[in-house]
Every structure is written in C-alpha cells, then in structure tokens.
Design a protein around this motif. Sequence first.
Motif, mmCIF file in Angstrom:
data_model
loop_
_atom_site.group_PDB
_atom_site.id
_atom_site.type_symbol
_atom_site.label_atom_id
_atom_site.label_comp_id
_atom_site.label_asym_id
_atom_site.label_seq_id
_atom_site.Cartn_x
_atom_site.Cartn_y
_atom_site.Cartn_z
ATOM 1 N N LYS A 1 0.849 -1.186 0.000
ATOM 2 C CA LYS A 1 0.000 0.000 0.000
ATOM 3 C C LYS A 1 0.882 1.232 0.000
ATOM 4 O O LYS A 1 2.052 1.184 0.383
ATOM 5 C CB LYS A 1 -0.938 0.016 1.200
ATOM 6 C CG LYS A 1 -0.250 0.122 2.540
ATOM 7 C CD LYS A 1 -1.260 0.150 3.652
ATOM 8 C CE LYS A 1 -0.533 0.272 4.985
ATOM 9 N NZ LYS A 1 -1.447 0.375 6.094
ATOM 10 N N ARG A 2 0.327 2.325 -0.424
ATOM 11 C CA ARG A 2 1.092 3.563 -0.513
ATOM 12 C C ARG A 2 0.656 4.489 0.621
ATOM 13 O O ARG A 2 -0.535 4.727 0.838
ATOM 14 C CB ARG A 2 0.839 4.225 -1.838
ATOM 15 C CG ARG A 2 1.640 5.465 -2.042
ATOM 16 C CD ARG A 2 1.460 6.008 -3.415
ATOM 17 N NE ARG A 2 2.199 7.252 -3.542
ATOM 18 C CZ ARG A 2 2.379 7.892 -4.651
ATOM 19 N NH1 ARG A 2 1.863 7.414 -5.759
ATOM 20 N NH2 ARG A 2 3.068 9.012 -4.687
ATOM 21 N N VAL A 3 1.633 5.004 1.330
ATOM 22 C CA VAL A 3 1.370 5.924 2.425
ATOM 23 C C VAL A 3 2.124 7.214 2.122
ATOM 24 O O VAL A 3 3.335 7.194 1.908
ATOM 25 C CB VAL A 3 1.832 5.344 3.779
ATOM 26 C CG1 VAL A 3 1.614 6.336 4.884
ATOM 27 C CG2 VAL A 3 1.155 4.019 4.052
ATOM 28 N N ASP A 4 1.405 8.334 2.080
ATOM 29 C CA ASP A 4 2.052 9.629 1.805
ATOM 30 C C ASP A 4 2.411 10.294 3.118
ATOM 31 O O ASP A 4 1.539 10.597 3.936
ATOM 32 C CB ASP A 4 1.112 10.531 1.001
ATOM 33 C CG ASP A 4 0.919 10.038 -0.425
ATOM 34 O OD1 ASP A 4 1.880 9.456 -0.967
ATOM 35 O OD2 ASP A 4 -0.168 10.229 -0.988
#
Length: 66
Positions: free
Chosen positions: A60-63
Amino acid sequence: MTAYAVFAIQTGDVVSGWLSRVLLMYFLGGVQLFCFGIIGEYIGKIYSEVKQRPHYFIDKRVDYKL
C-alpha cells in the motif's frame, strides 16, 4: 577407490603409474564439478531474469508529509 589407494600406498603394493592416473582422474573430476557449479549459477540467474517478475511488491502507498 580412495581407501584402496591409501592402503596401497601404506603397504607399498602399488602398480607403477596407477596412483598418478587415479589422482589425475580425481583432480579432473573435481574441476568438472566446479565448472558445472559455475554454469549452474549462471543458468539460475538467467532463469530468474527471464521470468520478468518485479523485484518487490508495494502493498500500500502511504504519503508522509514533512
């Protein structure tokens, strides 16, 4: 054959030239096995590259903002 070679050396019951041929055969067999191992490593690396799988998966992508 190795046990026989060691036994023959200790007893002195060796045919002339036999031991040198046996040792040469062992040495060349070892060289062949070493070369097969190197070739196997290359083939394994080629196989891994040919599959064209990504090096990693992003779950997953976490900013993060700093």
